[in-house]
Design a protein around this motif. Structure first.
Motif, mmCIF file in Angstrom:
data_model
loop_
_atom_site.group_PDB
_atom_site.id
_atom_site.type_symbol
_atom_site.label_atom_id
_atom_site.label_comp_id
_atom_site.label_asym_id
_atom_site.label_seq_id
_atom_site.Cartn_x
_atom_site.Cartn_y
_atom_site.Cartn_z
ATOM 1 N N THR A 61 0.813 -1.219 0.000
ATOM 2 C CA THR A 61 0.000 0.000 0.000
ATOM 3 C C THR A 61 0.843 1.264 0.000
ATOM 4 O O THR A 61 0.590 2.193 -0.776
ATOM 5 C CB THR A 61 -0.946 0.004 1.218
ATOM 6 N N ALA A 62 1.852 1.304 0.858
ATOM 7 C CA ALA A 62 2.691 2.505 0.953
ATOM 8 C C ALA A 62 3.426 2.772 -0.354
ATOM 9 O O ALA A 62 3.494 3.914 -0.824
ATOM 10 C CB ALA A 62 3.680 2.357 2.107
ATOM 11 N N LEU A 63 3.959 1.720 -0.944
ATOM 12 C CA LEU A 63 4.665 1.875 -2.224
ATOM 13 C C LEU A 63 3.705 2.332 -3.316
ATOM 14 O O LEU A 63 4.029 3.228 -4.107
ATOM 15 C CB LEU A 63 5.314 0.555 -2.618
ATOM 16 N N GLU A 84 -5.478 -9.317 -12.660
ATOM 17 C CA GLU A 84 -5.488 -10.781 -12.731
ATOM 18 C C GLU A 84 -6.172 -11.422 -11.536
ATOM 19 O O GLU A 84 -6.429 -12.623 -11.526
ATOM 20 C CB GLU A 84 -4.055 -11.322 -12.875
ATOM 21 N N GLY A 85 -6.471 -10.665 -10.505
ATOM 22 C CA GLY A 85 -7.142 -11.190 -9.319
ATOM 23 C C GLY A 85 -8.377 -10.369 -8.966
ATOM 24 O O GLY A 85 -8.786 -9.481 -9.714
ATOM 25 N N GLU A 86 -8.944 -10.655 -7.809
ATOM 26 C CA GLU A 86 -10.097 -9.914 -7.297
ATOM 27 C C GLU A 86 -9.577 -8.742 -6.460
ATOM 28 O O GLU A 86 -8.986 -8.941 -5.389
ATOM 29 C CB GLU A 86 -10.979 -10.835 -6.443
ATOM 30 N N PRO A 87 -9.768 -7.504 -6.912
ATOM 31 C CA PRO A 87 -9.168 -6.349 -6.227
ATOM 32 C C PRO A 87 -9.658 -6.138 -4.796
ATOM 33 O O PRO A 87 -8.934 -5.597 -3.966
ATOM 34 C CB PRO A 87 -9.559 -5.171 -7.126
ATOM 35 N N LEU A 88 -10.881 -6.579 -4.502
ATOM 36 C CA LEU A 88 -11.420 -6.352 -3.165
ATOM 37 C C LEU A 88 -10.800 -7.266 -2.113
ATOM 38 O O LEU A 88 -11.064 -7.107 -0.918
ATOM 39 C CB LEU A 88 -12.938 -6.515 -3.170
ATOM 40 N N LEU A 89 -9.960 -8.206 -2.524
ATOM 41 C CA LEU A 89 -9.230 -9.025 -1.563
ATOM 42 C C LEU A 89 -8.122 -8.228 -0.873
ATOM 43 O O LEU A 89 -7.633 -8.636 0.182
ATOM 44 C CB LEU A 89 -8.626 -10.250 -2.253
ATOM 45 N N HIS A 90 -7.722 -7.111 -1.468
ATOM 46 C CA HIS A 90 -6.692 -6.272 -0.841
ATOM 47 C C HIS A 90 -7.297 -5.576 0.375
ATOM 48 O O HIS A 90 -8.319 -4.893 0.278
ATOM 49 C CB HIS A 90 -6.175 -5.236 -1.833
ATOM 50 N N LYS A 91 -6.661 -5.725 1.524
ATOM 51 C CA LYS A 91 -7.227 -5.213 2.776
ATOM 52 C C LYS A 91 -7.327 -3.690 2.804
ATOM 53 O O LYS A 91 -8.132 -3.136 3.562
ATOM 54 C CB LYS A 91 -6.394 -5.696 3.971
ATOM 55 N N ASP A 92 -6.543 -2.996 1.996
ATOM 56 C CA ASP A 92 -6.536 -1.531 2.007
ATOM 57 C C ASP A 92 -7.209 -0.931 0.774
ATOM 58 O O ASP A 92 -6.968 0.233 0.446
ATOM 59 C CB ASP A 92 -5.094 -1.013 2.094
ATOM 60 N N ILE A 93 -8.034 -1.705 0.081
ATOM 61 C CA ILE A 93 -8.557 -1.239 -1.200
ATOM 62 C C ILE A 93 -9.351 0.054 -1.084
ATOM 63 O O ILE A 93 -9.251 0.943 -1.934
ATOM 64 C CB ILE A 93 -9.396 -2.344 -1.901
ATOM 65 N N ALA A 94 -10.149 0.215 -0.015
ATOM 66 C CA ALA A 94 -10.927 1.452 0.142
ATOM 67 C C ALA A 94 -10.002 2.646 0.313
ATOM 68 O O ALA A 94 -10.208 3.709 -0.295
ATOM 69 C CB ALA A 94 -11.876 1.334 1.339
ATOM 70 N N ASP A 95 -8.965 2.486 1.122
ATOM 71 C CA ASP A 95 -7.986 3.549 1.342
ATOM 72 C C ASP A 95 -7.271 3.897 0.042
ATOM 73 O O ASP A 95 -7.047 5.069 -0.281
ATOM 74 C CB ASP A 95 -6.985 3.097 2.411
ATOM 75 N N ILE A 96 -6.915 2.873 -0.729
ATOM 76 C CA ILE A 96 -6.220 3.083 -2.007
ATOM 77 C C ILE A 96 -7.111 3.846 -2.987
ATOM 78 O O ILE A 96 -6.667 4.790 -3.653
ATOM 79 C CB ILE A 96 -5.790 1.725 -2.607
ATOM 80 N N ASN A 98 -9.714 5.832 -2.301
ATOM 81 C CA ASN A 98 -9.924 7.208 -1.836
ATOM 82 C C ASN A 98 -8.682 8.068 -2.046
ATOM 83 O O ASN A 98 -8.780 9.238 -2.426
ATOM 84 C CB ASN A 98 -10.314 7.202 -0.354
ATOM 85 N N TYR A 99 -7.515 7.499 -1.806
ATOM 86 C CA TYR A 99 -6.262 8.229 -1.996
ATOM 87 C C TYR A 99 -6.066 8.583 -3.470
ATOM 88 O O TYR A 99 -5.670 9.704 -3.808
ATOM 89 C CB TYR A 99 -5.088 7.389 -1.493
ATOM 90 N N THR A 100 -6.361 7.622 -4.334
ATOM 91 C CA THR A 100 -6.231 7.858 -5.776
ATOM 92 C C THR A 100 -7.106 9.028 -6.214
ATOM 93 O O THR A 100 -6.668 9.908 -6.966
ATOM 94 C CB THR A 100 -6.622 6.591 -6.560
ATOM 95 N N LYS A 101 -8.335 9.046 -5.731
ATOM 96 C CA LYS A 101 -9.260 10.114 -6.091
ATOM 97 C C LYS A 101 -8.811 11.463 -5.541
ATOM 98 O O LYS A 101 -8.919 12.495 -6.226
ATOM 99 C CB LYS A 101 -10.669 9.783 -5.587
ATOM 100 N N ARG A 102 -8.269 11.476 -4.330
ATOM 101 C CA ARG A 102 -7.786 12.733 -3.746
ATOM 102 C C ARG A 102 -6.643 13.325 -4.555
ATOM 103 O O ARG A 102 -6.430 14.549 -4.551
ATOM 104 C CB ARG A 102 -7.342 12.518 -2.295
ATOM 105 N N LEU A 103 -5.918 12.494 -5.254
ATOM 106 C CA LEU A 103 -4.819 12.965 -6.096
ATOM 107 C C LEU A 103 -5.318 13.566 -7.407
ATOM 108 O O LEU A 103 -4.535 14.124 -8.175
ATOM 109 C CB LEU A 103 -3.862 11.812 -6.412
ATOM 110 N N LYS A 123 -17.459 3.437 2.519
ATOM 111 C CA LYS A 123 -16.148 4.082 2.571
ATOM 112 C C LYS A 123 -15.714 4.679 1.242
ATOM 113 O O LYS A 123 -15.084 5.741 1.211
ATOM 114 C CB LYS A 123 -15.085 3.074 3.038
ATOM 115 N N MET A 124 -16.012 3.990 0.133
ATOM 116 C CA MET A 124 -15.356 4.399 -1.109
ATOM 117 C C MET A 124 -16.266 4.711 -2.290
ATOM 118 O O MET A 124 -15.796 5.139 -3.344
ATOM 119 C CB MET A 124 -14.298 3.356 -1.530
#
Length: 355
Positions: A61-63, A84-96, A98-103, A123-124
């Protein structure tokens, strides 16, 4: 009716960047697809990326946030989280998201929708331009067979989408909520039923699209599928369209299965988009996932900007634009319409001044 231009392309709205490319200038991509997760909670019968083995890996997430910040400064306008996978399996997907949109980067999400739960939606949802849910049957049993999943997942998806519609309406969010069905012999008899259910649920659209065979896929079951026999669905589906609900029956794309060849010889699309997999590799083309000769670099080793401006990326783009035989590429490549457009710009017919 295709108000979202899903069965076409939108590069015509990015004249400045296309003009820079025509002049031979280096350009950064407009759109990226990023896979936050390599794993998936379904094993769909048609999965084109089964050869990647559903690896249980996740982007750091940080990277990713660091790279996203740089991408925003480079003029990247949109990112779809899928891959290639299910994106919602990432534990920080909502944060990612929201951060993308803020940029200032537009965000979209393609998912099977099972994990699109209330907390995540709350959340998102306001940060997304659109969410498209892959649902390849209109009944529990058919869905379970095609998705190789528990039939209860069908009910979960429908409940999740119903909740998302309610949140969207209550909060007056602009997010377009859609479903997508990949048309197969097994589900052709349920297409109209799914369309009716999608409309009743309050979806903004349903996409009915053809299969596209990946050359490395373990699955060959649908490799020779024919779509001419399903064009009769057009009128019945179009009858369900109205101001609030849009069915995109991708007839234009389906008919390409019968074309002898493309109108372009090489691939010009690579400068305008790219794909980042769950391991951090930046690819020139998702149709060549698994072929290391199409990897530009890895964001764990170098920044996106350094990789994009590096000699390897330029060499691959040059090869694709001058040597790659496009007629050997994947049928219904997602960049097909863009390549048709760019090829015409580079190779105009006679008398173009007589507009």
């Amino acid at each position: 009716m295709d108000k979202f231009k899903i069965d076409s392309h939108k590069l015509i709205y990015h004249v400045e960047r296309v003009n820079d490319w025509l002049k031979g200038n280096a350009v950064y991509p407009i759109y990226l697809e990023i896979a936050p997760s390599g794993g998936c909670n379904h094993r769909c019968t048609f999965c084109a990326l089964d050869f990647l083995e559903y690896r249980p890996i996740f982007l750091d997430t940080a990277l990713l946030k660091e790279q996203l910040c740089e991408m925003a400064g480079l003029g990247i306008k949109s990112i779809m989280y899928a891959g290639e996978g299910e994106p919602l399996l990432h534990k920080d997907i909502a944060d990612i998201i929201n951060y993308t949109k803020r940029l200032g980067i537009d965000v979209a999400l393609t998912t099977n929708g099972v994990l699109l739960k209330k907390e995540l939606i709350n959340k998102m949802l306001g940060s997304t331009s659109w969410i498209k849910v892959s649902i390849n049957g209109a009944t529990r049993d058919r869905y379970a067979k095609i998705h190789n999943a528990n039939a209860d997942d069908f009910d979960k998806v429908m409940e999740n989408l119903s909740y998302a519609v309610g949140v969207k309406r209550a909060k007056k969010y602009e997010c377009a909520l859609g479903m997508q069905l990949l048309l197969l012999d097994e589900n052709a008899g349920e297409v109209v039923l799914l369309a009716k259910k999608a409309k009743a649920l309050g979806m903004d659209y349903l996409v009915v699209k053809p299969y596209s065979h990946h050359p490395f896929s373990k699955t060959s079951k649908y490799k020779n599928i024919s779509y001419s026999k399903y064009l009769y669905l057009t009128d019945e589906l179009n009858a369900l369209n109205d101001e609030k609900f849009n069915i995109v029956f991708r007839v234009k794309t389906m008919k390409k299965w019968d074309e002898a060849e493309r109108n372009y010889r090489h691939c010009y699309a690579l400068p305008f988009w790219s794909y980042i997999d769950a391991g951090g590799n930046i690819w020139g083309c998702s149709a060549y996932l698994g072929d290391g000769s199409f990897i530009y670099g890895n964001i764990y080793k170098n920044s996106f900007k350094k990789i994009w401006n590096g000699p390897r990326r330029k060499k691959i783009a040059n090869m694709a634009g001058n040597k790659l035989d496009a007629n050997r590429c994947r049928v219904n490549c997602r960049m097909d319409e863009i390549n048709r457009y760019l090829w015409e710009l580079r190779h105009p017919p006679e008398h173009v001044n007589f507009i």
